[in-house]
Design a protein around this motif. Structure first.
Motif, PDB file in Angstrom:
ATOM      1  N   SER A 251      -6.953   0.186 -14.910  1.00 18.99           N
ATOM      2  CA  SER A 251      -8.468  -0.012 -14.535  1.00 18.99           C
ATOM      3  C   SER A 251      -8.347  -0.339 -13.031  1.00 18.99           C
ATOM      4  CB  SER A 251      -9.258  -0.928 -15.139  1.00 18.99           C
ATOM      5  OG  SER A 251      -8.870  -1.046 -16.554  1.00 18.99           O
ATOM      6  N   SER A 252      -7.508  -0.966 -12.827  1.00 23.76           N
ATOM      7  CA  SER A 252      -7.623  -1.421 -11.137  1.00 23.76           C
ATOM      8  C   SER A 252      -6.824  -0.689 -10.294  1.00 23.76           C
ATOM      9  CB  SER A 252      -7.313  -2.906 -11.068  1.00 23.76           C
ATOM     10  OG  SER A 252      -6.037  -3.097 -11.517  1.00 23.76           O
ATOM     11  N   GLU A 253      -6.414   0.631 -10.753  1.00 20.38           N
ATOM     12  CA  GLU A 253      -5.606   1.535 -10.003  1.00 20.38           C
ATOM     13  C   GLU A 253      -4.281   1.308  -9.581  1.00 20.38           C
ATOM     14  OE1 GLU A 253      -8.716   1.907  -6.898  1.00 20.38           O
ATOM     15  OE2 GLU A 253      -9.108   3.952  -7.714  1.00 20.38           O
ATOM     16  N   GLU A 254      -3.680   0.114 -10.172  1.00 20.46           N
ATOM     17  CA  GLU A 254      -2.355  -0.506  -9.893  1.00 20.46           C
ATOM     18  C   GLU A 254      -1.319   0.745 -10.201  1.00 20.46           C
ATOM     19  OE1 GLU A 254      -1.233  -4.369 -10.686  1.00 20.46           O
ATOM     20  OE2 GLU A 254      -3.721  -5.075 -10.695  1.00 20.46           O
ATOM     21  N   ILE A 255      -1.564   1.422 -11.598  1.00 22.27           N
ATOM     22  CA  ILE A 255      -0.728   2.361 -11.828  1.00 22.27           C
ATOM     23  C   ILE A 255      -1.005   3.612 -10.892  1.00 22.27           C
ATOM     24  CG2 ILE A 255      -0.110   3.960 -13.859  1.00 22.27           C
ATOM     25  CD1 ILE A 255      -0.834   1.421 -15.556  1.00 22.27           C
ATOM     26  N   ASP A 256      -1.920   3.873 -10.485  1.00 21.41           N
ATOM     27  CA  ASP A 256      -2.188   5.144  -9.771  1.00 21.41           C
ATOM     28  C   ASP A 256      -1.420   4.728  -8.349  1.00 21.41           C
ATOM     29  OD1 ASP A 256      -3.524   6.607 -11.273  1.00 21.41           O
ATOM     30  OD2 ASP A 256      -5.808   6.089 -10.110  1.00 21.41           O
ATOM     31  N   ALA A 257      -1.251   3.356  -7.978  1.00 20.97           N
ATOM     32  CA  ALA A 257      -0.679   3.351  -6.664  1.00 20.97           C
ATOM     33  C   ALA A 257       0.808   3.382  -6.720  1.00 20.97           C
ATOM     34  CB  ALA A 257      -1.035   1.827  -6.284  1.00 20.97           C
ATOM     35  N   LEU A 258       1.307   3.112  -8.163  1.00 17.93           N
ATOM     36  CA  LEU A 258       2.690   3.219  -8.157  1.00 17.93           C
ATOM     37  C   LEU A 258       3.139   4.837  -8.243  1.00 17.93           C
ATOM     38  CD1 LEU A 258       3.688   0.955 -11.331  1.00 17.93           C
ATOM     39  CD2 LEU A 258       4.589   0.884  -8.937  1.00 17.93           C
TER      40      LEU A 258
ATOM     41  N   PHE B  87       2.573  10.146   2.850  1.00 17.82           N
ATOM     42  CA  PHE B  87       1.367   9.360   2.619  1.00 17.82           C
ATOM     43  C   PHE B  87       1.167   8.189   2.247  1.00 17.82           C
ATOM     44  CE2 PHE B  87       0.489  11.181  -1.275  1.00 17.82           C
ATOM     45  CZ  PHE B  87       0.270  12.212  -1.439  1.00 17.82           C
ATOM     46  N   GLY B  88       0.197   7.470   2.793  1.00 20.91           N
ATOM     47  CA  GLY B  88      -0.077   5.908   2.182  1.00 20.91           C
ATOM     48  C   GLY B  88      -1.401   6.259   1.824  1.00 20.91           C
ATOM     49  N   VAL B  89      -1.878   5.447   0.375  1.00 16.70           N
ATOM     50  CA  VAL B  89      -3.157   5.471  -0.066  1.00 16.70           C
ATOM     51  C   VAL B  89      -3.634   4.152  -0.011  1.00 16.70           C
ATOM     52  CG1 VAL B  89      -4.316   6.395  -1.980  1.00 16.70           C
ATOM     53  CG2 VAL B  89      -2.283   7.528  -1.385  1.00 16.70           C
ATOM     54  N   LEU B  90      -4.962   3.956   0.628  1.00 12.46           N
ATOM     55  CA  LEU B  90      -5.576   2.649   0.269  1.00 12.46           C
ATOM     56  C   LEU B  90      -6.793   2.962  -0.614  1.00 12.46           C
ATOM     57  CD1 LEU B  90      -6.276  -0.196   0.989  1.00 12.46           C
ATOM     58  CD2 LEU B  90      -7.918   0.642   2.771  1.00 12.46           C
ATOM     59  N   TYR B  91      -6.549   2.358  -1.822  1.00 14.58           N
ATOM     60  CA  TYR B  91      -7.590   2.484  -3.114  1.00 14.58           C
ATOM     61  C   TYR B  91      -8.774   1.673  -2.907  1.00 14.58           C
ATOM     62  CZ  TYR B  91      -3.809   5.075  -5.460  1.00 14.58           C
ATOM     63  OH  TYR B  91      -2.875   5.947  -5.482  1.00 14.58           O
ATOM     64  N   GLN B  92      -9.918   2.099  -3.635  1.00 13.64           N
ATOM     65  CA  GLN B  92     -11.209   1.317  -3.393  1.00 13.64           C
ATOM     66  C   GLN B  92     -11.015   0.014  -3.833  1.00 13.64           C
ATOM     67  OE1 GLN B  92     -14.133   3.400  -5.604  1.00 13.64           O
ATOM     68  NE2 GLN B  92     -15.596   2.014  -4.826  1.00 13.64           N
ATOM     69  N   SER B  93     -10.277  -0.408  -4.921  1.00 16.29           N
ATOM     70  CA  SER B  93      -9.970  -1.877  -4.983  1.00 16.29           C
ATOM     71  C   SER B  93      -8.733  -2.582  -4.485  1.00 16.29           C
ATOM     72  CB  SER B  93     -10.041  -2.051  -6.580  1.00 16.29           C
ATOM     73  OG  SER B  93      -8.730  -1.216  -6.860  1.00 16.29           O
ATOM     74  N   GLY B  94      -8.343  -1.703  -3.529  1.00 15.42           N
ATOM     75  CA  GLY B  94      -7.144  -2.346  -2.922  1.00 15.42           C
ATOM     76  C   GLY B  94      -5.623  -2.005  -3.769  1.00 15.42           C
ATOM     77  N   ALA B  95      -5.926  -2.337  -4.929  1.00 17.29           N
ATOM     78  CA  ALA B  95      -4.859  -1.865  -6.190  1.00 17.29           C
ATOM     79  C   ALA B  95      -3.602  -2.625  -5.757  1.00 17.29           C
ATOM     80  CB  ALA B  95      -4.621  -0.507  -6.121  1.00 17.29           C
ATOM     81  N   LEU B  96      -3.489  -3.675  -5.258  1.00 17.14           N
ATOM     82  CA  LEU B  96      -2.225  -4.477  -5.226  1.00 17.14           C
ATOM     83  C   LEU B  96      -1.723  -4.761  -6.457  1.00 17.14           C
ATOM     84  CD1 LEU B  96      -3.272  -7.019  -2.269  1.00 17.14           C
ATOM     85  CD2 LEU B  96      -2.105  -5.043  -2.081  1.00 17.14           C
ATOM     86  N   TRP B  97      -0.501  -4.844  -6.524  1.00 13.57           N
ATOM     87  CA  TRP B  97       0.130  -4.840  -7.879  1.00 13.57           C
ATOM     88  C   TRP B  97       0.097  -6.417  -8.223  1.00 13.57           C
ATOM     89  CZ3 TRP B  97       3.339  -1.618  -4.642  1.00 13.57           C
ATOM     90  CH2 TRP B  97       3.371  -0.384  -4.954  1.00 13.57           C
ATOM     91  N   SER B  98      -0.580  -6.869  -9.283  1.00 16.15           N
ATOM     92  CA  SER B  98      -1.064  -8.403  -9.238  1.00 16.15           C
ATOM     93  C   SER B  98       0.188  -9.164  -9.597  1.00 16.15           C
ATOM     94  CB  SER B  98      -2.036  -8.302 -10.355  1.00 16.15           C
ATOM     95  OG  SER B  98      -1.690  -7.407 -11.556  1.00 16.15           O
ATOM     96  N   SER B  99       1.255  -8.683 -10.301  1.00 16.07           N
ATOM     97  CA  SER B  99       2.232  -9.600 -10.527  1.00 16.07           C
ATOM     98  C   SER B  99       3.219  -9.924  -9.305  1.00 16.07           C
ATOM     99  CB  SER B  99       3.214  -8.957 -11.635  1.00 16.07           C
ATOM    100  OG  SER B  99       3.581  -7.879 -11.311  1.00 16.07           O
ATOM    101  N   LEU B 100       2.896  -9.121  -8.070  1.00 15.99           N
ATOM    102  CA  LEU B 100       3.798  -9.521  -7.118  1.00 15.99           C
ATOM    103  C   LEU B 100       3.067 -10.138  -6.004  1.00 15.99           C
ATOM    104  CD1 LEU B 100       5.334  -5.909  -6.522  1.00 15.99           C
ATOM    105  CD2 LEU B 100       5.985  -7.854  -8.073  1.00 15.99           C
ATOM    106  N   GLY B 147     -11.837 -10.054  -1.325  1.00 12.65           N
ATOM    107  CA  GLY B 147     -11.591  -8.809  -1.440  1.00 12.65           C
ATOM    108  C   GLY B 147     -11.413  -8.152  -0.246  1.00 12.65           C
ATOM    109  N   GLY B 148     -12.117  -8.565   0.941  1.00 16.22           N
ATOM    110  CA  GLY B 148     -11.650  -7.977   2.248  1.00 16.22           C
ATOM    111  C   GLY B 148     -10.132  -8.289   2.627  1.00 16.22           C
ATOM    112  N   MET B 149      -9.546  -9.433   2.274  1.00 13.40           N
ATOM    113  CA  MET B 149      -7.994  -9.639   2.395  1.00 13.40           C
ATOM    114  C   MET B 149      -7.175  -8.559   1.650  1.00 13.40           C
ATOM    115  SD  MET B 149      -8.043 -13.773   2.729  1.00 13.40           S
ATOM    116  CE  MET B 149      -8.276 -14.777   3.839  1.00 13.40           C
ATOM    117  N   ARG B 150      -7.702  -8.593   0.529  1.00 15.38           N
ATOM    118  CA  ARG B 150      -6.920  -7.535  -0.406  1.00 15.38           C
ATOM    119  C   ARG B 150      -6.825  -6.218   0.066  1.00 15.38           C
ATOM    120  NH1 ARG B 150      -8.549 -10.521  -5.239  1.00 15.38           N
ATOM    121  NH2 ARG B 150     -10.580  -9.474  -5.415  1.00 15.38           N
TER     122      ARG B 150
END
Lengths: 387, 257
Positions: A251-258, B87-100, B147-150
């Motif tokens: 949902s949070s696009e983390e898998i898309d980012a991978l 290429f690099g992608v910045l997703y709308q929600s940031g999409a940082l991997w939450s466990s890292l 959110g901005g920092m993410r």
């Protein structure tokens, strides 16, 4: 009876709120008065439409209001419906005498809104719906087979060392699957051992053969029950958490980012979880075996008065090493089923909160169903092999 | 278009959709090196779906996406991965991997695609985080920052491998005007310093006019692009009612007057 009373009550209120005047030809003047707030209840427009039916020459309705009129969205909803109805009958409704706020709200509501450009779903017949359901089962089977294929390929790449493997994450998953689940597994299996001993004693007492409780508890727990109970607990705890975790990542696009980084989500997220659970399930099952036997021991010795040494000796004789292996094979298969169903449901989750909930439920249901089916198959194979 | 500049991205006769339901049809445009190219249009018109087709997440129904002449969807998997590394992608929600942690997020692409030592990776992570003003937060988890920092941390991750093209999906969404402006400035600085090409999906007018030098306007009703060019030129010269309405926030009635 209640409905009739309510209708009469509504009509009385309506008459108090509406006043009709036919003094101008082809025009109905409606005076609105009293309380038109939502808290007073929404009135049906039938009273006015009935006037239109009884006076078919009316081409215009003029709305007037009394000074004491109390109104909110209740009035607007009534007028909105009335105006829409009158539009179809080609009757003009003049609402310029309404309070300015009410006029403004009506204008906004009546404004022509943007067209619905979404494709309309055609209404499906019973047979089409049934066909769709069958196709969905087929698609879902294809999805599972594709996923298993992906896991197999990724697993072989992991074994060959071609995959970036994060050991820190892996150890955390191992801890979650093992240490964090151990207490619950021990408690449940201790209780299952106790229940088996109690239930067994009822029948065996008749024949004075209570000592065989040791055999029943030992064989049942070690051969299948400890693995099944552990599988069910792990499915509810770990399988569901895998699905929720991966579902949130989807949902949070983390898998898309991978994916856009060129990393396979199966290699990065699924394989460590499958390996961790396949390692931890047999260990948990061995603990579960011991706790089940301990449960039977506590009841047999503490409550049924059996000799402890005799109980342990009987257990030792009854439980063959092959039974332990059968239990461990069960646990390894269950580990794969739970991890795969949790990850499969999580990774294919819909991108909303309800989707994550559905993925979690589905992971547990798939996991437990898989465990029961696998148990039946393994038991059948063991029967054929004579072990 | 300047004929000397080779398009870094070319979209040819592209049709995209979901489950046989078309979202956009017949898209044709090119993005030149160094452009800040905007995909604009009303909410739900298909901007993000188009972006997905460009970054390898959604196979188009028809047509081609060419990166420096190479057709992305006709390449085999290793070929696609080679293109994706550019290429690099910045997703709308940031999409940082939450466990890292934030630092580990930025380090992961470097660990995957370079042979740098741990120490060297740390140095590059510090640099990238400094570029977005997040060096102090390297050890924080994504859940512990705003959110901005993410978004800024995700931008540091997107530029970790010095990409040729950076895609942004609604970068200003959810940001206050000050942080949105800072992010716009950062995008301009990255374009100028890294020489990267920037592709942005947005409907934030302030950002569109502040940084965009080329754009395509997608129309939800006709399901295709109805204008292309610099946003400022479109504002000055476009005859299309929908484009003008979008770029001026004017109501239909105001346009008719």
């Amino acid at each position: 009876m209640l409905a009739i009373k309510r209708l009469v009550f509504n009509e009385i209120i309506m008459l108090e709120k509406l006043d009709f005047d036919y003094s101008i030809p082809k025009t109905l003047i409606v005076k609105l008065e009293g309380d038109w707030q939502i808290s007073a209840g929404l009135l049906p427009i039938t009273e006015i439409t009935a006037q239109l039916t009884s006076h078919p020459d009316i081409r215009q309705i003029n709305l007037n209001v009394s000074e004491e009129l109390q109104w909110d969205s209740g009035l607007i909803a009534f007028l909105f419906k009335l105006i829409r109805e009158c539009e179809q009958k080609k009757i003009q409704v003049d609402h310029k005498n309404l309070p300015p706020g009410a006029q403004k709200l009506l204008e906004i509501a009546l404004k022509v809104h943007e067209k619905n450009i979404l494709p309309q779903q055609p209404r499906e017949s019973f047979f089409e719906k049934t066909g769709d359901k069958v196709l969905q089962i087929y698609q879902s089977l294809c999805l599972i087979l594709n996923f298993l294929g992906d896991i197999t390929v990724s697993f072989s790449r992991t074994i060959k060392g071609k995959v970036y493997f994060r050991w820190d994450d892996f150890m955390l998953i191992v801890k979650r699957c093992g240490v964090d689940t151990l207490l619950l597994v021990c408690l449940i299996n201790l209780l299952v051992g106790m229940i088996l001993a109690f239930v067994g004693s009822i029948q065996l007492k008749i024949f004075g053969a209570q000592i065989y409780i040791a055999d029943i508890v030992g064989i049942a727990m070690v051969r299948v029950l400890a693995a099944v109970m552990t599988g069910i607990i792990v499915s509810g705890r770990i399988g569901a958490s895998f699905a929720a975790e991966l579902g949130m990542m989807e949902s949070s696009e983390e898998i898309d980012a991978l994916k856009t980084l060129g990393v396979s989500p199966v290699e990065f997220l699924v394989i460590p979880r499958v390996i961790a659970l396949v390692i931890m399930m047999p260990i948990l099952t061995i603990y579960a075996d011991l706790m089940g036997i301990l449960g039977g021991f506590i009841i047999s010795v503490g409550m049924l008065g059996l000799n402890p040494i005799e109980y342990l000796n009987h257990t030792q004789v009854a439980v063959q090493l092959s039974f332990v292996w059968i239990g461990l094979i069960h646990s390894i298969v269950f580990g794969v089923i739970i991890a795969v169903s949790g990850c499969l449901r999580g990774i294919n989750c819909q991108r909303n909160a309800a989707g994550v909930g559905m993925a979690t439920t589905s992971a547990v249901v798939t996991g437990i169903t898989g465990i029961v089916i696998a148990t039946a198959i393994i038991t059948f194979i063991c029967q054929i092999l004579g072990v | 278009m300047d004929s000397k500049v080779l398009p870094i991205i070319e979209v040819k006769d592209l049709d995209i959709g979901y489950n046989n339901i078309p979202v956009m049809r017949n898209l044709n445009f090119s993005v030149n090196k160094g452009d800040i190219f905007i995909f604009m249009g009303v909410s739900g018109c298909g901007k993000s779906t188009l972006l997905k087709s460009l970054i390898g997440l959604k196979q188009p129904d028809k047509g081609k996406v060419l990166y420096s002449g190479k057709s992305f969807w006709d390449e085999d998997e290793p070929g696609q991965k080679n293109i994706m590394r550019r290429f690099g992608v910045l997703y709308q929600s940031g999409a940082l991997w939450s466990s890292l942690t934030v630092g580990e997020n930025v380090a992961l692409p470097l660990q995957l695609y370079t042979k740098l030592s741990v120490q060297q990776i740390q140095e590059i992570v510090s640099l990238k985080l400094s570029l977005v003003g997040m060096e102090e937060y390297a050890d924080s988890l994504p859940s512990g920052i705003s959110g901005g920092m993410r978004k800024r941390a995700a931008l540091a991750r997107a530029i970790a491998l010095d990409p040729d093209i950076i895609f942004f999906d609604e970068p200003s969404a959810g940001l206050d005007p000050i942080n949105a402006r800072k992010l716009d400035d950062l995008i301009l600085d990255l374009r100028d310093s890294l020489g990267a090409t920037i592709v942005i999906v947005t409907h934030e007018l302030a950002s569109i006019f502040a940084i965009g030098n080329n754009s395509v306007f997608l129309d939800a009703e006709t399901k295709t692009m109805i204008a292309t060019g610099s946003p400022k030129d479109l504002l000055a010269n476009s005859q299309d009612e929908k484009v003008i309405q979008f770029l001026t926030r004017a109501k239909k009635q105001e346009l008719k007057q």
